[in-house]
Design a protein around this motif. Structure first.
Motif, PDB file in Angstrom:
ATOM      1  N   PHE A   1       0.846  -1.196   0.000  1.00  0.00           N
ATOM      2  CA  PHE A   1       0.000   0.000   0.000  1.00  0.00           C
ATOM      3  C   PHE A   1       0.883   1.249   0.000  1.00  0.00           C
ATOM      4  N   ASN A   2       1.885   1.267   0.867  1.00  0.00           N
ATOM      5  CA  ASN A   2       2.804   2.411   0.951  1.00  0.00           C
ATOM      6  C   ASN A   2       3.523   2.657  -0.369  1.00  0.00           C
ATOM      7  N   GLU A   3       3.929   1.598  -1.037  1.00  0.00           N
ATOM      8  CA  GLU A   3       4.622   1.751  -2.318  1.00  0.00           C
ATOM      9  C   GLU A   3       3.710   2.381  -3.369  1.00  0.00           C
ATOM     10  N   LEU A   4       2.430   1.978  -3.374  1.00  0.00           N
ATOM     11  CA  LEU A   4       1.481   2.606  -4.305  1.00  0.00           C
ATOM     12  C   LEU A   4       1.313   4.092  -3.996  1.00  0.00           C
ATOM     13  N   ILE A   5       1.187   4.419  -2.718  1.00  0.00           N
ATOM     14  CA  ILE A   5       1.039   5.817  -2.303  1.00  0.00           C
ATOM     15  C   ILE A   5       2.261   6.625  -2.717  1.00  0.00           C
ATOM     16  N   ARG A   6       3.436   6.078  -2.418  1.00  0.00           N
ATOM     17  CA  ARG A   6       4.690   6.766  -2.749  1.00  0.00           C
ATOM     18  C   ARG A   6       4.788   6.997  -4.255  1.00  0.00           C
ATOM     19  N   LYS A   7       4.418   5.984  -5.046  1.00  0.00           N
ATOM     20  CA  LYS A   7       4.526   6.104  -6.499  1.00  0.00           C
ATOM     21  C   LYS A   7       3.603   7.187  -7.052  1.00  0.00           C
ATOM     22  N   VAL A   8       2.339   7.201  -6.636  1.00  0.00           N
ATOM     23  CA  VAL A   8       1.417   8.197  -7.189  1.00  0.00           C
ATOM     24  C   VAL A   8       1.848   9.607  -6.797  1.00  0.00           C
ATOM     25  N   ARG A   9       2.341   9.781  -5.581  1.00  0.00           N
ATOM     26  CA  ARG A   9       2.779  11.114  -5.151  1.00  0.00           C
ATOM     27  C   ARG A   9       4.069  11.523  -5.860  1.00  0.00           C
TER      28      ARG A   9
ATOM     29  N   ARG B   1      -7.764  14.339  -6.836  1.00  0.00           N
ATOM     30  CA  ARG B   1      -7.969  14.071  -8.263  1.00  0.00           C
ATOM     31  C   ARG B   1      -7.142  12.875  -8.731  1.00  0.00           C
ATOM     32  N   ALA B   2      -5.909  12.788  -8.268  1.00  0.00           N
ATOM     33  CA  ALA B   2      -5.014  11.712  -8.699  1.00  0.00           C
ATOM     34  C   ALA B   2      -5.526  10.344  -8.275  1.00  0.00           C
ATOM     35  N   TYR B   3      -6.123  10.273  -7.097  1.00  0.00           N
ATOM     36  CA  TYR B   3      -6.607   8.985  -6.613  1.00  0.00           C
ATOM     37  C   TYR B   3      -7.865   8.533  -7.352  1.00  0.00           C
ATOM     38  N   MET B   4      -8.475   9.408  -8.114  1.00  0.00           N
ATOM     39  CA  MET B   4      -9.672   9.029  -8.852  1.00  0.00           C
ATOM     40  C   MET B   4      -9.335   8.630 -10.294  1.00  0.00           C
ATOM     41  N   THR B   5      -8.167   8.080 -10.489  1.00  0.00           N
ATOM     42  CA  THR B   5      -7.729   7.621 -11.805  1.00  0.00           C
ATOM     43  C   THR B   5      -7.550   6.107 -11.747  1.00  0.00           C
ATOM     44  N   ASP B   6      -6.722   5.575 -12.628  1.00  0.00           N
ATOM     45  CA  ASP B   6      -6.457   4.135 -12.616  1.00  0.00           C
ATOM     46  C   ASP B   6      -5.759   3.708 -11.326  1.00  0.00           C
ATOM     47  N   PHE B   7      -5.224   4.662 -10.597  1.00  0.00           N
ATOM     48  CA  PHE B   7      -4.609   4.357  -9.309  1.00  0.00           C
ATOM     49  C   PHE B   7      -5.641   3.749  -8.361  1.00  0.00           C
TER      50      PHE B   7
ATOM     51  N   GLN C   1      -5.835   0.094  -8.819  1.00  0.00           N
ATOM     52  CA  GLN C   1      -4.696  -0.604  -8.202  1.00  0.00           C
ATOM     53  C   GLN C   1      -4.925  -0.766  -6.697  1.00  0.00           C
ATOM     54  N   LEU C   2      -5.416   0.294  -6.050  1.00  0.00           N
ATOM     55  CA  LEU C   2      -5.714   0.209  -4.618  1.00  0.00           C
ATOM     56  C   LEU C   2      -6.794  -0.834  -4.339  1.00  0.00           C
ATOM     57  N   GLU C   3      -7.842  -0.803  -5.139  1.00  0.00           N
ATOM     58  CA  GLU C   3      -8.949  -1.738  -4.935  1.00  0.00           C
ATOM     59  C   GLU C   3      -8.508  -3.180  -5.165  1.00  0.00           C
ATOM     60  N   GLU C   4      -7.657  -3.381  -6.146  1.00  0.00           N
ATOM     61  CA  GLU C   4      -7.144  -4.733  -6.400  1.00  0.00           C
ATOM     62  C   GLU C   4      -6.298  -5.212  -5.216  1.00  0.00           C
ATOM     63  N   LEU C   5      -5.449  -4.349  -4.708  1.00  0.00           N
ATOM     64  CA  LEU C   5      -4.604  -4.708  -3.564  1.00  0.00           C
ATOM     65  C   LEU C   5      -5.443  -5.009  -2.327  1.00  0.00           C
ATOM     66  N   MET C   6      -6.453  -4.188  -2.067  1.00  0.00           N
ATOM     67  CA  MET C   6      -7.254  -4.328  -0.852  1.00  0.00           C
ATOM     68  C   MET C   6      -8.397  -5.330  -1.000  1.00  0.00           C
TER      69      MET C   6
ATOM     70  N   LEU D   1     -12.978   1.233  -3.215  1.00  0.00           N
ATOM     71  CA  LEU D   1     -12.703   2.489  -2.520  1.00  0.00           C
ATOM     72  C   LEU D   1     -13.955   3.356  -2.588  1.00  0.00           C
ATOM     73  N   VAL D   2     -14.450   3.775  -1.420  1.00  0.00           N
ATOM     74  CA  VAL D   2     -15.689   4.547  -1.352  1.00  0.00           C
ATOM     75  C   VAL D   2     -15.412   6.040  -1.189  1.00  0.00           C
ATOM     76  N   HIS D   3     -14.469   6.390  -0.308  1.00  0.00           N
ATOM     77  CA  HIS D   3     -14.154   7.799  -0.033  1.00  0.00           C
ATOM     78  C   HIS D   3     -12.656   7.958   0.214  1.00  0.00           C
ATOM     79  N   LEU D   4     -12.185   9.157  -0.061  1.00  0.00           N
ATOM     80  CA  LEU D   4     -10.818   9.543   0.291  1.00  0.00           C
ATOM     81  C   LEU D   4     -10.882  10.904   0.965  1.00  0.00           C
ATOM     82  N   PHE D   5     -10.277  10.982   2.134  1.00  0.00           N
ATOM     83  CA  PHE D   5     -10.145  12.255   2.844  1.00  0.00           C
ATOM     84  C   PHE D   5      -8.655  12.564   2.900  1.00  0.00           C
ATOM     85  N   ALA D   6      -8.264  13.766   2.493  1.00  0.00           N
ATOM     86  CA  ALA D   6      -6.848  14.127   2.469  1.00  0.00           C
ATOM     87  C   ALA D   6      -6.661  15.538   2.998  1.00  0.00           C
ATOM     88  N   ASP D   7      -5.614  15.715   3.788  1.00  0.00           N
ATOM     89  CA  ASP D   7      -5.288  17.044   4.293  1.00  0.00           C
ATOM     90  C   ASP D   7      -3.784  17.107   4.521  1.00  0.00           C
TER      91      ASP D   7
END
Length: 114
Positions: A7-15, A70-76, A79-84, A88-94
């Motif tokens: 999960f961390n690797e996916l996060i790191r890659k998209v950012r 916006r980035a998390y609402m792409t093909d990324f 990838q998250l849904e496949e891993l988990m 994915l229903v919601h994303l909260f970011a701050d």
């Protein structure tokens, strides 16, 4: 690789793809149907310079939070849904710009602790 590390690797890659710099450290916790990520050391040197001014701080905060959502609402998302193994229903970011700490809470349809 365990689920948290993957999960961390996916996060790191998209950012990294989005901002040309990924977080220096990520702490991820799975709770029921949520994945909570604390991300440390996110900003580029240019963002740090811009954020040294109060107006610039607001600009960096707005850009980072909106771009991440916006980035998390792409093909990324796929990838998250496949891993988990669930949708994915919601994303909260701050982000707390002055401390260079970001937080993302991913809410999935099903329990992710399985």
């Amino acid at each position: 690789m365990n689920k948290a590390a993957a999960f961390n690797e996916l996060i790191r890659k998209v950012r990294k793809d989005l901002f040309s710099k990924g977080p220096e450290r990520i702490h991820t916790t799975f709770v029921d149907n949520m994945v909570i990520c604390m991300l440390y050391g996110n900003m580029t040197p240019t963002e740090k310079f811009i954020a040294s001014d109060p107006a610039g701080k607001d600009m960096v905060h707005a850009a980072r939070t909106k771009m991440i959502q916006r980035a998390y609402m792409t093909d990324f998302t796929e990838q998250l849904e496949e891993l988990m193994g669930t949708r994915l229903v919601h994303l909260f970011a701050d982000m707390k710009v002055e401390e260079d700490i970001a937080m993302s809470v991913f809410v999935f349809e099903d329990n992710v602790q399985k």
